[in-house]
Scaffold this motif. Structure first.
Motif, PDB file in Angstrom:
ATOM      1  N   ASP A 188       0.809  -1.218   0.000  1.00  0.00           N
ATOM      2  CA  ASP A 188       0.000   0.000   0.000  1.00  0.00           C
ATOM      3  C   ASP A 188       0.845   1.274   0.000  1.00  0.00           C
ATOM      4  OD1 ASP A 188      -2.220  -1.560   0.022  1.00  0.00           O
ATOM      5  OD2 ASP A 188      -2.586  -1.410   2.184  1.00  0.00           O
ATOM      6  N   LYS A 191       1.083   2.708  -3.524  1.00  0.00           N
ATOM      7  CA  LYS A 191      -0.129   2.817  -4.339  1.00  0.00           C
ATOM      8  C   LYS A 191      -0.216   4.144  -5.095  1.00  0.00           C
ATOM      9  CE  LYS A 191      -3.517  -0.456  -2.573  1.00  0.00           C
ATOM     10  NZ  LYS A 191      -4.847  -0.633  -1.930  1.00  0.00           N
ATOM     11  N   PRO A 192       0.123   5.280  -4.459  1.00  0.00           N
ATOM     12  CA  PRO A 192       0.082   6.551  -5.219  1.00  0.00           C
ATOM     13  C   PRO A 192       1.031   6.545  -6.417  1.00  0.00           C
ATOM     14  CG  PRO A 192       0.156   6.984  -2.864  1.00  0.00           C
ATOM     15  CD  PRO A 192       0.405   5.519  -3.031  1.00  0.00           C
ATOM     16  N   LEU A 193       2.221   5.931  -6.253  1.00  0.00           N
ATOM     17  CA  LEU A 193       3.173   5.861  -7.358  1.00  0.00           C
ATOM     18  C   LEU A 193       2.627   4.980  -8.484  1.00  0.00           C
ATOM     19  CD1 LEU A 193       5.898   6.338  -8.697  1.00  0.00           C
ATOM     20  CD2 LEU A 193       6.842   4.458  -7.327  1.00  0.00           C
ATOM     21  N   ALA A 195      -0.504   4.393  -9.148  1.00  0.00           N
ATOM     22  CA  ALA A 195      -1.594   5.131  -9.795  1.00  0.00           C
ATOM     23  C   ALA A 195      -1.047   6.183 -10.759  1.00  0.00           C
ATOM     24  CB  ALA A 195      -2.471   5.798  -8.740  1.00  0.00           C
ATOM     25  N   LEU A 196       0.050   6.835 -10.356  1.00  0.00           N
ATOM     26  CA  LEU A 196       0.673   7.839 -11.223  1.00  0.00           C
ATOM     27  C   LEU A 196       1.221   7.190 -12.489  1.00  0.00           C
ATOM     28  CD1 LEU A 196       1.673  10.752 -11.659  1.00  0.00           C
ATOM     29  CD2 LEU A 196       3.755  10.137 -10.407  1.00  0.00           C
ATOM     30  N   GLN A 199      -1.606   6.441 -14.857  1.00  0.00           N
ATOM     31  CA  GLN A 199      -2.056   7.638 -15.566  1.00  0.00           C
ATOM     32  C   GLN A 199      -1.079   8.014 -16.679  1.00  0.00           C
ATOM     33  OE1 GLN A 199      -2.522  10.497 -12.415  1.00  0.00           O
ATOM     34  NE2 GLN A 199      -4.580   9.783 -11.872  1.00  0.00           N
TER      35      GLN A 199
END
Length: 465
Positions: A188, A191-193, A195-196, A199
């Protein structure tokens, strides 16, 4: 006095379907076909002028290759990071390699059997001593560095960015798998990485959609140059070899790969129809790697899981070059027949064994099939290297079916391996291949952008191009 509210139908009146010729003209495959025909006609009637259009094909290929390695990298990293199961990743990789070896070995054997049954080249009676080998000296020089050890060592890049700069698929795969596995360990926290990165991949797919609008122009330039440079006369002189390679390649796809698809539960004709745009473009451009991004996008839209597509598709372009395998075996036997050299069964089996390795090294190399052939011929010390000069005039024509077969075989490999490892949404795949609307993602046959999640809109728009 209050005006009655306008109905949704009056706000958005139903659009009348376009007349079928107009609909046909808007299809990418039709535009590419027309461009290929026009390019061939120009090359035949105005060969000098036609050769001047070569930059159109080169620019299109370069533009696509700009995004190939980043898309492969991001697709693999995101797929592995979101899957989070290293044992499953290993299972997919091992099963893919098993399939690749079976398919490519069958391609080599079939090419060699046909080359013996259909002795193309007999009657040419070429004298190796009179052949000018200077025209192939560059290929021979490159072939000296195509040993198995060099191939394995070159999988590991010297720097992180080197494979991206050089556009080498296998080193990118190596780096991406390592990075994806590393992200798996952090769960977790990253997770932001992830998601980036997802995108960023959507943005790159959007770039592919824009570039693909110019595919007909690139196809026109490539075909005009090919016919203008090498001419129909050369094709006629060695037409039997070209015809043999085309027939064997097509039958291999229909019979062998079609059987594999049927076992996996898919229809070959529906798969070919779904990927007809990509196959036609690589046929004209003679570069299968240019359509990796579009193929990845479509395979994911069909319902193949991201990690399966990311591992199987790029790896296939190093280990599953079926079109190149067929070309190599038939070309070796053609040179033997043309120079009146009899190859024993032992010598042919030796060549077959060497080709199992040299065909793998053809990936990502300009003129890779020709270079791999040059690396194979010294294996038994019987066939003259100068015999390669007999192929120069028609190699470009055979490169077209080579590229189309390589792309088709890897699309099919991804579907078959995906079914094998349980990595395909089978119901969704059947609906997409049947041309039916499917939820969440936009397929080429149906839904509106309004039905697509915002984060996937760039991918959806690119899929419609």
């Amino acid at each position: 006095m209050l005006q009655p509210a306008m109905s949704d139908q009056s706000l958005n009146p139903p659009q009348r379907p376009l007349f079928w010729p107009i609909r046909l003209c808007k299809k990418l495959y039709f535009q590419v076909l027309v461009a290929v025909v026009i390019g061939a006609l120009l090359g035949y009637y105005e060969p000098m002028l036609a050769q001047q259009f070569k930059p159109l094909g080169d620019v299109f290929i370069r533009a696509i290759k700009v995004v190939v390695t980043p898309i492969i990298f991001l697709t693999i990293v995101v797929g592995i990071a979101t899957m989070g199961d290293m044992r499953r990743i290993a299972s997919v990789g091992v099963k893919a390699l098993i399939y690749f070896e079976i398919a490519s070995t069958l391609a080599l054997i079939i090419g060699m059997v046909v080359g013996n049954v259909w002795p193309v080249g007999h009657g040419i009676n070429a004298n190796p001593a009179t052949l000018d080998s200077s025209a192939v000296s560059g290929y021979v020089s490159s072939a000296k560095h195509m040993t198995l050890v060099d191939f394995l060592v070159n999988i590991i890049p010297t720097t992180f960015v080197e494979p991206f700069v050089k556009g080498e698929i296998l080193p990118v795969l190596f780096v991406a798998v390592l990075f994806g596995l590393a992200l798996c360990k952090f769960g977790d926290r990253v997770k932001p990485l992830v998601a980036l990165l997802e995108q960023a991949a959507a943005g790159l797919f959007g770039m592919v959609g824009i570039i693909m609008r110019f595919a007909p122009i690139g196809a026109f330039g490539a075909m005009a140059f090919t016919i203008g440079k090498f001419g129909i006369g050369t094709l006629i002189n060695l037409g039997e070899l070209v015809l043999a390679v085309y027939i064997v390649s097509i039958l291999f796809v229909v019979l062998v790969l079609g059987a594999a698809l049927r076992i996996a539960g898919f229809s070959l004709w529906k798969v070919l129809a779904h990927f007809k745009d990509e196959i036609l473009v690589v046929f004209a451009a003679t570069s299968a790697e240019t359509m990796i991004p579009r193929s990845i996008e479509k395979l994911e839209n069909i319902g193949v899981k991201k990690e399966v597509v990311g591992l199987v598709m790029p790896t296939g372009f190093s280990f599953n070059m079926d079109g190149t395998a067929i070309y190599m075996t038939m070309s070796v036997l053609f040179i033997a027949h043309a120079t009146n050299i009899e190859l024993s069964i032992t010598q042919q089996l030796t060549i077959l064994f060497v080709m199992l390795f040299t065909s793998k090294g053809a990936a990502g190399v300009t003129g890779g099939g020709f270079i791999a052939l040059a690396a194979t011929m010294p294996a038994i010390g019987v066939l003259p290297i100068a015999g390669l000069t007999l192929l120069i005039g028609v190699d470009r024509f055979m490169a077209e079916i080579r590229a189309a077969t390589n792309l088709t075989s890897n699309i099919i490999a991804t579907l078959v391996v995906g079914r094998w490892v349980g990595g395909v949404d089978y119901e969704r795949a059947l609906k997409v291949l049947d041309g039916k609307p499917v939820p969440d993602l936009v397929s080429e046959v149906g839904m509106t952008e309004a039905a697509v999640p915002p984060g996937l809109l760039p991918v959806a728009v690119a899929a419609r191009v």
